[in-house]
Design an enzyme around this catalytic site. Structure first.
Site, mmCIF file in Angstrom:
data_model
loop_
_atom_site.group_PDB
_atom_site.id
_atom_site.type_symbol
_atom_site.label_atom_id
_atom_site.label_comp_id
_atom_site.label_asym_id
_atom_site.label_seq_id
_atom_site.Cartn_x
_atom_site.Cartn_y
_atom_site.Cartn_z
ATOM 1 N N TYR A 169 -5.504 1.379 -8.795
ATOM 2 C CA TYR A 169 -4.432 0.490 -8.311
ATOM 3 C C TYR A 169 -3.692 -0.117 -9.499
ATOM 4 O O TYR A 169 -2.456 -0.130 -9.545
ATOM 5 C CB TYR A 169 -5.026 -0.608 -7.421
ATOM 6 N N ALA A 175 8.264 -1.674 5.352
ATOM 7 C CA ALA A 175 8.885 -2.899 5.893
ATOM 8 C C ALA A 175 8.334 -3.276 7.257
ATOM 9 O O ALA A 175 8.861 -4.178 7.893
ATOM 10 C CB ALA A 175 10.401 -2.700 5.984
ATOM 11 N N THR A 200 5.446 -4.594 7.862
ATOM 12 C CA THR A 200 4.519 -5.738 7.817
ATOM 13 C C THR A 200 4.651 -6.441 6.456
ATOM 14 O O THR A 200 5.416 -6.003 5.600
ATOM 15 C CB THR A 200 3.058 -5.250 8.050
HETATM 16 P P1 NDP Z 1 0.811 -4.808 3.314
HETATM 17 O O1 NDP Z 1 -0.427 -3.976 3.343
HETATM 18 O O2 NDP Z 1 0.932 -5.923 4.285
HETATM 19 O O3 NDP Z 1 2.103 -3.866 3.428
HETATM 20 C C1 NDP Z 1 2.156 -2.647 2.745
HETATM 21 C C2 NDP Z 1 3.204 -1.771 3.386
HETATM 22 O O4 NDP Z 1 3.211 -0.503 2.717
HETATM 23 C C3 NDP Z 1 2.910 -1.474 4.867
HETATM 24 O O5 NDP Z 1 4.117 -1.468 5.571
HETATM 25 C C4 NDP Z 1 2.329 -0.071 4.817
HETATM 26 O O6 NDP Z 1 2.508 0.663 6.011
HETATM 27 C C5 NDP Z 1 3.186 0.515 3.708
HETATM 28 N N1 NDP Z 1 2.645 1.771 3.224
HETATM 29 C C6 NDP Z 1 1.415 2.026 2.739
HETATM 30 N N2 NDP Z 1 1.298 3.330 2.474
HETATM 31 C C7 NDP Z 1 2.467 3.918 2.797
HETATM 32 C C8 NDP Z 1 2.959 5.240 2.784
HETATM 33 N N3 NDP Z 1 2.204 6.267 2.391
HETATM 34 N N4 NDP Z 1 4.226 5.466 3.178
HETATM 35 C C9 NDP Z 1 5.004 4.464 3.602
HETATM 36 N N5 NDP Z 1 4.606 3.195 3.673
HETATM 37 C C10 NDP Z 1 3.339 2.920 3.270
HETATM 38 O O7 NDP Z 1 0.904 -5.337 1.824
HETATM 39 P P2 NDP Z 1 1.919 -6.338 1.083
HETATM 40 O O8 NDP Z 1 3.063 -6.672 1.942
HETATM 41 O O9 NDP Z 1 1.079 -7.401 0.506
HETATM 42 O O10 NDP Z 1 2.349 -5.392 -0.128
HETATM 43 C C11 NDP Z 1 3.674 -5.099 -0.481
HETATM 44 C C12 NDP Z 1 3.695 -4.797 -1.964
HETATM 45 O O11 NDP Z 1 3.345 -5.961 -2.692
HETATM 46 C C13 NDP Z 1 2.736 -3.702 -2.404
HETATM 47 O O12 NDP Z 1 3.388 -2.845 -3.304
HETATM 48 C C14 NDP Z 1 1.634 -4.464 -3.118
HETATM 49 O O13 NDP Z 1 1.015 -3.690 -4.121
HETATM 50 C C15 NDP Z 1 2.422 -5.630 -3.701
HETATM 51 N N6 NDP Z 1 1.595 -6.807 -4.021
HETATM 52 C C16 NDP Z 1 1.035 -7.562 -3.024
HETATM 53 C C17 NDP Z 1 0.267 -8.662 -3.339
HETATM 54 C C18 NDP Z 1 -0.382 -9.505 -2.296
HETATM 55 O O14 NDP Z 1 -1.045 -10.495 -2.659
HETATM 56 N N7 NDP Z 1 -0.252 -9.218 -1.030
HETATM 57 C C19 NDP Z 1 0.038 -9.058 -4.749
HETATM 58 C C20 NDP Z 1 0.676 -8.203 -5.701
HETATM 59 C C21 NDP Z 1 1.433 -7.136 -5.336
HETATM 60 P P3 NDP Z 1 1.336 0.704 7.150
HETATM 61 O O15 NDP Z 1 1.374 -0.613 7.842
HETATM 62 O O16 NDP Z 1 1.724 1.859 8.012
HETATM 63 O O17 NDP Z 1 0.048 0.930 6.419
#
Ligand code: NDP
Length: 326
Positions: free
Chosen positions: A207, A54, A56
């Site tokens: 993925y 949450a 970002t």
């Molecule tokens: P972001 O990369 O902006 O956000 C992803 C979040 O996941 C970040 O807060 C990140 O933390 C966190 N995260 C990653 N690895 C871990 C971990 N090991 N433990 C805890 N937190 C973790 O991506 P989105 O907001 O776009 O993605 C959110 C979801 O939406 C994902 O599941 C993605 O697969 C899905 N999605 C997104 C799409 C898009 O177009 N953006 C399309 C389809 C699906 P940190 O900042 O520390 O890395």
């Protein structure tokens, strides 16, 4: 004179065509890209919501909306510094003080267990769990426990987290568990003999598999929770301008940078728009009582047919239980 008239005509035609093109693109963007919004006005006063990842992107905007509705919101983040900044953002945007960050690294079973036991000790209830965090297209690497990173984080991490919190979620029913998958799940497949890609790793294939697992997990979980008042959802949020592409090869980024901005203006949603289907599943009256389905654009959608094979959903569940030692 003739030349002048011709020129005028050309300029006028050009202006009209440009206007029509801009209006057409705006209409395309509005109807085909942005799509439906969660229009539920439901309040969540007294409710507790957990959102993973949450700090970002979609997760941060989801947390903001839930806080505006009056919920106590727990931002489950692996990076405490970024998490604290997100807490300030959500507090400022919602006017709520009932927003906290808790450390959770989904790539570590120990971290998931610590997070869960603290939540179970500290919180009286869990009404909404949003399994949002995700990584995409990482180079081959392993989690702390030796799982392939994308499958380990996106699927196994959320699988363990959900199961550890499940009793409290049941006690809080009616409650909802929302897992953010992706359109990419349509390209996914399972191979129970090599789920972690020990051979022939492909960052995209991995993925897609992890996102297919998200859909199958929500379906199987929904079945297992029938009659408990807990409903489950998986979803595609749309194409959203977030940090998700951070692992794309630098060379690709450099090549596409000049065209990325206009393309993303046209084809990508903002994170607020991207949070709408998650919110619809988490709070809307329309999604109430519906369980195990895959959603897109705030509506039920047809998933990859592999996600509808009940035997495989069960097999994936049992395989995941073994991996995380449940
Ligand atoms: P972001 O990369 O902006 O956000 C992803 C979040 O996941 C970040 O807060 C990140 O933390 C966190 N995260 C990653 N690895 C871990 C971990 N090991 N433990 C805890 N937190 C973790 O991506 P989105 O907001 O776009 O993605 C959110 C979801 O939406 C994902 O599941 C993605 O697969 C899905 N999605 C997104 C799409 C898009 O177009 N953006 C399309 C389809 C699906 P940190 O900042 O520390 O890395």
């Amino acid at each position: 004179m003739e030349f002048f008239n011709f020129g005028c005509c050309n300029v006028t035609t050009l202006m009209i065509c440009s206007g029509v093109a801009v209006l057409g693109l705006a209409a395309f963007r509005y109807f085909a890209i942005i799509g439906r919004s969660c229009n539920s006005k439901r309040r969540l006063d007294g409710k507790v919501a957990i959102v993973t990842g949450a700090n970002t992107g979609i997760g941060k905007e989801t947390a903001l909306d839930l806080a505006r509705r009056g919920a106590r919101v727990i931002l489950a983040c692996r990076d405490e510094k970024k998490g604290k900044a997100a807490v300030s953002y959500v507090k400022e945007g919602s006017g709520s003080e009932n927003v906290v960050i808790k450390k959770l690294d989904l790539a570590s079973l120990a971290s998931i267990r610590t997070f869960s036991s603290e939540i179970l000790d500290e919180e009286d209830r869990i009404d909404i769990l949003i399994n949002n965090a995700g990584v995409m297209f990482t180079p081959y690497c392993l989690t702390e426990d030796g799982f392939e990173m994308q499958f380990g984080t996106n699927h196994l991490g959320h699988f363990l987290l959900t199961n550890l919190l499940l009793d409290k979620i049941k006690e809080s029913a009616p409650s909802r568990i929302v897992t953010v998958s992706s359109l990419g799940h349509y390209f996914g497949s399972l191979d129970f003999n090599d789920m972690m890609w020990s051979k022939h790793y492909g960052s995209q294939k991995s993925y897609f598999r992890s996102k297919l697992a998200n859909v199958m997990f929500a379906r199987e979980l929904g079945k297992r929770l029938e009659g408990t008042g807990v409903t489950t959802y998986s979803l595609h949020p749309g194409s959203i301008n977030t940090e998700l592409g951070r692992h794309l090869v630098a060379g690709w980024k450099a090549i596409f940078k000049p065209i990325l901005y206009p393309i993303s203006w046209l084809l990508a949603k903002t994170p607020t728009q991207g949070a709408q289907t998650t919110l619809h599943c988490a709070v809307s009256e329309e999604a109430e009582g519906i369980t195990g389905k895959y959603w897109s654009n705030c509506s039920i959608a047809k998933p990859n047919k592999l996600a509808l094979i009940d035997e495989d959903c069960k097999k994936l569940w049992e395989y995941s239980e073994q991996q995380v030692n449940l």
